[in-house]
Design an enzyme around this catalytic site. Structure first.
Site, mmCIF file in Angstrom:
data_model
loop_
_atom_site.group_PDB
_atom_site.id
_atom_site.type_symbol
_atom_site.label_atom_id
_atom_site.label_comp_id
_atom_site.label_asym_id
_atom_site.label_seq_id
_atom_site.Cartn_x
_atom_site.Cartn_y
_atom_site.Cartn_z
ATOM 1 C CE1 TYR A 189 -4.898 3.359 9.251
ATOM 2 C CE2 TYR A 189 -5.272 3.235 11.614
ATOM 3 C CZ TYR A 189 -4.583 2.837 10.491
ATOM 4 O OH TYR A 189 -3.575 1.915 10.620
ATOM 5 N N PRO A 203 -3.167 -0.298 19.087
ATOM 6 C CG PRO A 203 -4.920 -1.736 18.561
ATOM 7 C CD PRO A 203 -4.279 -1.045 19.707
ATOM 8 C CE LYS A 244 4.880 3.342 13.538
ATOM 9 N NZ LYS A 244 4.534 2.673 12.289
ATOM 10 C CG HIS A 266 -2.030 -0.934 1.191
ATOM 11 N ND1 HIS A 266 -3.192 -0.779 1.913
ATOM 12 C CD2 HIS A 266 -2.200 -2.076 0.491
ATOM 13 C CE1 HIS A 266 -4.022 -1.782 1.664
ATOM 14 N NE2 HIS A 266 -3.432 -2.590 0.798
#
Ligand code: RFL
Ligand code: PHB
Length: 392
Positions: free
Chosen positions: A202, A294, A298, A74
């Protein structure tokens, strides 16, 4: 039966398995001790996003072939709020990318690589305890097949996750712990459906955060913010879809694609750092020393960065009689970790519904989101942290 190894590794998560693989490539023998079965380790659903640096390490050490073939590369992510989606052009901004490839697939690839060279991994061990870590001849005791065994070693790598035994084996008097527990969790689902979007979404919404991720052309991973005490099994598929649709609704008519939900779970959110990451001959790596929520994707990447550093330090010790890397390990690893801690905390606070936020703080949150998607400098700040800062 062999009773001594240069390095005994506790835990067969990404940290422990990758460390054993890296040590093998450097000609350093190790054994991995894992409390769960191989089937459990290979099927636990966890992380999905590999930073550029993680991809590079897997590729350069010969375990990236399936990731390149089956993972999805991506070049951007989307932030959604106020009915609109905004792209953060990761690669344009940073020259780096991410791959979406499930953690348990990385685990399978690493176990296969260790097996191919007869590397030692013992699954299903119990009662692991570490001894004499402040001497030059530490040891690890455990039970396997009903037999108590003890291995001596030069070093112990504590890669046994947040609930492991290695961190608590360091004297409490030298340890300092930093923690934040968030008052919300993530409800995670796996869905049999085609991808709804080419990139991860997101979403920040009044009802709470949602994340649309992927696993394959036919399986999608989605999450939404929930109460951390929520019981996943009490939620019907219909109620889950309703929540996901509301939180990702978009003014341009885009709509999430539905499909059968075949896995549901609730994940607690925590930021945690234990310092130092070394005491005597015991070195901690990955979740055994630090946890992030989350939101910044990371956790696994930090585990990889730790063991990459530890493997180099052990190589210097065994092959160049140089202990500087081992002495500097904790400080250098923690520098990178605190950056990831801040980024994950920042993303979490910016994207989630904060029940204790005043109307003023809610406006601050909205203004920050608008700035991040409209300012090149702010987008770059997000992007360079998201793709991961270079390993050094
Ligand atoms: P792990 O994976 O927890 O592995 C530790 C292993 O040690 C074993 N163990 C023991 N073995 C022997 N004796 C004992 N006494 C033992 N105690 C424990 C355990 O059985 C286990 O096999 O730690 P490690 O290797 O440090 O790896 C850390 C990562 O697993 C973790 O940070 C990530 O999964 C976090 N995370 C994410 N990280 C990312 O980089 N990108 C993501 O997109 C991402 N998404 C996530 C995540 C974690 C999640 N959950 C469930 C917490 C999404 C989720 C939902
Ligand atoms: C996932 O696909 O599981 C995933 C992706 C991005 C995150 C967290 C989890 O930030």
């Amino acid at each position: 039966m062999r009773t001594h190894y240069p390095v005994v590794i506790v835990g067969a998560g990404p940290a422990g398995l990758l460390l054993s693989h890296l040590l093998h490539l450097q000609g350093i023998e190790s054994i991995v001790l894992e409390s769960r079965t191989r089937a459990a380790v290979e099927s636990t659903i966890r992380a999905g996003v590999l930073e550029q640096g993680t991809m590079d390490i897997l590729n350069e050490t010969g375990v990236g072939e399936r990731m390149r073939r089956e993972g999805a590369l991506h070049h951007g992510i989307e932030l959604a709020f106020g009915g609109q989606r905004h792209r953060i052009a990761l690669t344009e901004l940073t020259g780096r990318a991410i791959t979406v490839y499930a953690q348990h697939e990385v685990i399978k690839d690493l176990i296969a690589a260790r097996e191919a060279v007869q590397g030692d991994i013992l699954f299903d061990v119990s009662d692991v305890s570490v001894h004499d870590i402040d001497s030059t001849k530490p040891s690890v005791q455990f039970t396997v097949d009903g037999q108590v065994r003890r291995l001596t070693c030069d070093f112990i790598a504590g890669c046994d996750g947040f609930h492991g035994v290695c961190r608590p084996a360091m004297p409490a008097s030298v340890r300092k712990e930093y923690q934040r527990v968030y008052p919300f969790g993530w409800f995670g689902v796996l869905v049999e459906a085609p991808p709804s979007s080419d990139e991860l979404i997101y979403a920040a919404h009044e009802r709470g955060f949602a994340l649309i991720s992927t696993r394959s052309p036919t399986v999608q991973r989605m999450y939404f913010q929930c109460d951390p005490s929520e019981r996943a099994e009490t939620w019907s598929d219909e109620r889950i879809w309703q929540e996901l649709h509301m939180r990702t609704e978009s003014d341009d008519g885009w709509r999430l694609k539905e499909g059968p939900i075949f896995q549901k779970s609730v994940i607690a959110m925590r930021s945690f750092v234990a310092t130092p990451m070394q005491y005597g001959r015991l070195f901690l790596a990955g979740d055994s020393a630090h946890i992030v929520p989350p939101t910044g994707a990371k956790g696994m990447n930090q585990a990889v960065a730790d063991v990459w550093r530890l493997a180099r330090a052990l190589d210097d010790f065994f092959h160049r009689d140089n202990e500087a890397g081992l002495h500097g390990y904790s400080e250098a690893a923690l520098k990178r970790i605190w950056r990831a801690e801040h980024f994950s905390y920042w993303m979490t606070r910016m994207m989630h519904r904060l029940d204790d936020a005043t109307p003023f703080e809610q406006q601050m949150q909205r203004s920050e989101l608008e700035y991040v998607v409209s300012s090149r400098a702010a987008s770059l700040m997000l992007a360079e942290n998201y793709v991961g800062l270079p390993l050094a």
